[in-house]
Scaffold this motif. Structure first.
Motif, PDB file in Angstrom:
ATOM      1  N   TRP A  79       0.758  -1.320  -0.047  1.00 28.33           N
ATOM      2  CA  TRP A  79      -0.054   0.065   0.000  1.00 28.33           C
ATOM      3  C   TRP A  79       0.809   1.206   0.264  1.00 28.33           C
ATOM      4  N   ARG A  80       1.071   1.985  -1.114  1.00 30.03           N
ATOM      5  CA  ARG A  80       1.822   2.947  -1.325  1.00 30.03           C
ATOM      6  C   ARG A  80       1.435   4.496  -1.446  1.00 30.03           C
ATOM      7  N   VAL A  81       2.029   5.406  -1.435  1.00 28.40           N
ATOM      8  CA  VAL A  81       1.683   6.838  -2.032  1.00 28.40           C
ATOM      9  C   VAL A  81       1.754   6.567  -3.425  1.00 28.40           C
ATOM     10  N   ILE A  82       0.524   6.694  -4.386  1.00 29.98           N
ATOM     11  CA  ILE A  82       0.463   6.542  -5.638  1.00 29.98           C
ATOM     12  C   ILE A  82      -0.337   7.921  -6.148  1.00 29.98           C
ATOM     13  N   HIS A  83       0.315   8.182  -7.409  1.00 29.32           N
ATOM     14  CA  HIS A  83       0.073   9.531  -8.198  1.00 29.32           C
ATOM     15  C   HIS A  83      -1.649   9.235  -8.600  1.00 29.32           C
ATOM     16  N   HIS A  84      -1.846   8.025  -9.517  1.00 31.93           N
ATOM     17  CA  HIS A  84      -2.803   7.841 -10.116  1.00 31.93           C
ATOM     18  C   HIS A  84      -3.346   8.514 -11.232  1.00 31.93           C
ATOM     19  N   ASP A  85      -2.726   9.473 -11.720  1.00 29.74           N
ATOM     20  CA  ASP A  85      -3.064  10.163 -12.994  1.00 29.74           C
ATOM     21  C   ASP A  85      -1.742  10.441 -13.618  1.00 29.74           C
ATOM     22  N   THR A  86      -1.219   9.199 -14.346  1.00 27.98           N
ATOM     23  CA  THR A  86       0.004   9.200 -14.959  1.00 27.98           C
ATOM     24  C   THR A  86       0.290   9.533 -16.170  1.00 27.98           C
ATOM     25  N   LYS A  87      -0.544  10.405 -16.708  1.00 28.94           N
ATOM     26  CA  LYS A  87      -0.616  10.874 -18.300  1.00 28.94           C
ATOM     27  C   LYS A  87       0.659  11.753 -18.387  1.00 28.94           C
ATOM     28  N   ILE A  88       1.108  11.870 -19.576  1.00 30.08           N
ATOM     29  CA  ILE A  88       2.240  12.455 -19.766  1.00 30.08           C
ATOM     30  C   ILE A  88       2.397  14.021 -19.392  1.00 30.08           C
ATOM     31  N   SER A  89       1.299  14.474 -19.725  1.00 32.42           N
ATOM     32  CA  SER A  89       1.186  16.018 -19.516  1.00 32.42           C
ATOM     33  C   SER A  89       1.413  16.204 -17.783  1.00 32.42           C
ATOM     34  N   ASN A  90       1.464  15.256 -16.915  1.00 34.00           N
ATOM     35  CA  ASN A  90       1.708  15.443 -15.381  1.00 34.00           C
ATOM     36  C   ASN A  90       3.122  15.085 -15.170  1.00 34.00           C
ATOM     37  N   VAL A  91       3.910  15.243 -16.308  1.00 38.17           N
ATOM     38  CA  VAL A  91       5.433  15.476 -15.882  1.00 38.17           C
ATOM     39  C   VAL A  91       6.043  16.533 -16.483  1.00 38.17           C
ATOM     40  N   LEU A  92       7.109  17.390 -15.595  1.00 42.73           N
ATOM     41  CA  LEU A  92       7.692  18.524 -16.485  1.00 42.73           C
ATOM     42  C   LEU A  92       8.994  18.004 -16.874  1.00 42.73           C
ATOM     43  N   PHE A  93       9.326  18.527 -17.986  1.00 43.22           N
ATOM     44  CA  PHE A  93      10.473  18.167 -18.501  1.00 43.22           C
ATOM     45  C   PHE A  93      11.525  19.447 -18.579  1.00 43.22           C
ATOM     46  N   ASP A  94      12.899  19.199 -18.859  1.00 38.97           N
ATOM     47  CA  ASP A  94      13.746  20.254 -18.910  1.00 38.97           C
ATOM     48  C   ASP A  94      14.107  20.549 -20.378  1.00 38.97           C
ATOM     49  N   ASP A  95      14.750  21.450 -20.695  1.00 40.84           N
ATOM     50  CA  ASP A  95      15.251  21.687 -22.299  1.00 40.84           C
ATOM     51  C   ASP A  95      16.041  20.511 -22.779  1.00 40.84           C
ATOM     52  N   GLN A  96      16.488  19.601 -22.003  1.00 43.49           N
ATOM     53  CA  GLN A  96      17.297  18.539 -22.631  1.00 43.49           C
ATOM     54  C   GLN A  96      16.387  17.378 -22.698  1.00 43.49           C
ATOM     55  N   GLN A  97      15.091  17.470 -22.290  1.00 44.30           N
ATOM     56  CA  GLN A  97      13.858  16.352 -22.415  1.00 44.30           C
ATOM     57  C   GLN A  97      14.314  15.387 -21.146  1.00 44.30           C
ATOM     58  N   LYS A  98      14.891  15.962 -20.316  1.00 42.24           N
ATOM     59  CA  LYS A  98      15.146  15.123 -19.083  1.00 42.24           C
ATOM     60  C   LYS A  98      13.693  15.489 -17.975  1.00 42.24           C
ATOM     61  N   GLY A  99      13.230  14.200 -17.315  1.00 44.26           N
ATOM     62  CA  GLY A  99      12.182  14.642 -16.365  1.00 44.26           C
ATOM     63  C   GLY A  99      12.619  15.357 -15.109  1.00 44.26           C
ATOM     64  N   LEU A 100      11.849  16.445 -14.606  1.00 39.82           N
ATOM     65  CA  LEU A 100      12.106  17.103 -13.495  1.00 39.82           C
ATOM     66  C   LEU A 100      11.385  16.759 -12.299  1.00 39.82           C
ATOM     67  N   CYS A 101      10.131  16.720 -12.495  1.00 41.63           N
ATOM     68  CA  CYS A 101       8.994  16.299 -11.400  1.00 41.63           C
ATOM     69  C   CYS A 101       7.803  15.995 -11.946  1.00 41.63           C
ATOM     70  N   VAL A 102       7.047  15.437 -10.934  1.00 43.17           N
ATOM     71  CA  VAL A 102       5.361  15.248 -11.332  1.00 43.17           C
ATOM     72  C   VAL A 102       4.650  16.446 -10.808  1.00 43.17           C
ATOM     73  N   ILE A 103       3.700  16.757 -11.415  1.00 44.91           N
ATOM     74  CA  ILE A 103       2.752  17.686 -11.058  1.00 44.91           C
ATOM     75  C   ILE A 103       1.446  17.154 -11.224  1.00 44.91           C
ATOM     76  N   ASP A 104       0.401  18.055 -10.631  1.00 40.13           N
ATOM     77  CA  ASP A 104      -0.991  17.550 -10.542  1.00 40.13           C
ATOM     78  C   ASP A 104      -1.328  16.741  -9.800  1.00 40.13           C
ATOM     79  N   LEU A 105      -1.163  17.034  -8.282  1.00 41.74           N
ATOM     80  CA  LEU A 105      -1.369  16.175  -7.394  1.00 41.74           C
ATOM     81  C   LEU A 105      -2.523  15.750  -6.695  1.00 41.74           C
TER      82      LEU A 105
END
Length: 352
Positions: free
Chosen positions: A201-227
């Motif tokens: 039983w974990r802390v789960i985001h539950h809405d993992t569409k790609i638009s809920n991830v922020l990327f930097d200019d090198q296309q690396k993931g920064l963090c998740v949003i819309d919590l």
């Protein structure tokens, strides 16, 4: 409206420009920017038709933010900012709920997954979020959408619609109904999972569409949003939602079902990104059910679309006649394509 809100956050409304922002369908979102030189913000109005208790969302996010700040202060956490009175929600005279976030500069989001690298980065970010919160008691979190990913409930609603729904639509959908009934073992597997000691039983985001991830200019993931949907749950929710929305280049609105394909390299990318971050947290039983996660979520969404169609579109609504029937067919084709590669996917998981 905006003047009172900005003033409530200690901002001078005369110096900020306001424009609609993002592609989200649930909450209204705006970008708030000064003329130049000062940081921008994201303002969001919470949709109380979906989230009945906005205070629970605010409590969840502030609790998680406090934990991460204490234990992982370098993690980029996209939490809400307090008002001048110290609250994390601004409530106007119409009882509408708003919150303000810092706008993260040099970041961007995407609406569709175009490369395996994007899938990998997103999976890694969602897994990292869960991993960093592995020491947080998930039971402290409020349930913001009750029974959101309860497959047993969704199947019960489906069977109820078969008796009480639109009889003409039921007859027209008989082949689709039969297929979904044939897949009922997926429900039985879910019911074993929720009582299995092999699933955490974990802390789960539950809405993992790609638009809920922020990327930097090198296309690396920064963090998740819309919590807003962060709740206690099982890893199959996050992994399943990525499988459902990343694997095919065609989304759930596509009417040309020939465009629905399951891309193996994207499955591998999701698995590598997610398992790589949670390698020492996932149990052997969980890893054995990694492929099932995709079946779980695709099947559940097919059930929900068809149930709504049989109930005359009372939940999702419909932009055209048969909209939810098309979407249900779309998801069934995706599930069939996914099932055809189940053995291959299990082999991929066994190598990770």
């Amino acid at each position: 409206m905006f003047n009172d809100i900005l003033t409530g956050y200690g901002l001078n409304p005369e110096t900020y420009s306001i424009q609609s922002f993002g592609s989200g369908l649930i909450n209204h979102t705006w970008k708030i920017c000064p003329p130049e030189g000062q940081p921008c913000y994201i303002l969001q109005q919470i949709n109380t038709a979906v989230f009945k208790h906005p205070e629970d969302i605010a409590l969840n996010i502030s609790s998680l933010g406090s934990y991460l700040q204490q234990h992982y202060p370098d993690y980029l956490f996209a939490g809400a900012l307090p008002t001048t009175t110290g609250n994390y929600l601004f409530i106007n005279e119409e009882q509408q709920y708003f919150r303000l976030f810092p706008f993260i500069a040099q970041s961007h989001s995407v609406d569709m997954v175009h490369t395996p690298e994007q899938a990998f980065e997103a999976a890694r970010q969602f897994a990292r979020f869960t991993y960093l919160l592995s020491g947080f008691d998930a039971n402290q979190l409020k349930i913001t959408i009750p029974q959101f990913h309860d497959l047993s409930l969704r199947y019960q609603q489906f069977t109820y619609a078969l008796t009480h729904g639109n009889p003409v639509r039921i007859q027209e959908a008989r082949d689709l109904i039969h297929f979904l009934q044939q897949q009922q073992d997926l429900v039985k597997t879910y019911e074993r999972i929720i009582i299995s000691p092999g699933f955490a039983w974990r802390v789960i985001h539950h809405d993992t569409k790609i638009s809920n991830v922020l990327f930097d200019d090198q296309q690396k993931g920064l963090c998740v949003i819309d919590l807003d949907t962060v709740m206690p749950g099982y890893f199959i929710s996050d992994v399943g939602d990525m499988m459902r929305t990343y694997l095919s280049p065609a989304n759930e609105e596509e009417k040309d079902f020939d465009k629905i394909i399951v891309r193996e390299e994207f499955f591998t990318a999701i698995a590598r990104g997610y398992i790589g971050e949670l390698q020492h947290e996932l149990t052997p039983t969980e890893k054995q059910h990694f492929t099932y996660a995709g079946q779980f979520m695709i099947y559940m969404q097919a059930l929900r679309f068809l149930t709504d169609h049989l109930n005359d579109d009372i939940y999702y609504g419909a932009r055209y006649e048969g909209h939810n029937f098309i979407r249900a067919q779309n998801q069934v084709v995706l599930l069939q394509q996914y099932n055809a590669k189940e053995s291959l996917f299990n082999q991929i998981i066994s190598t990770l």
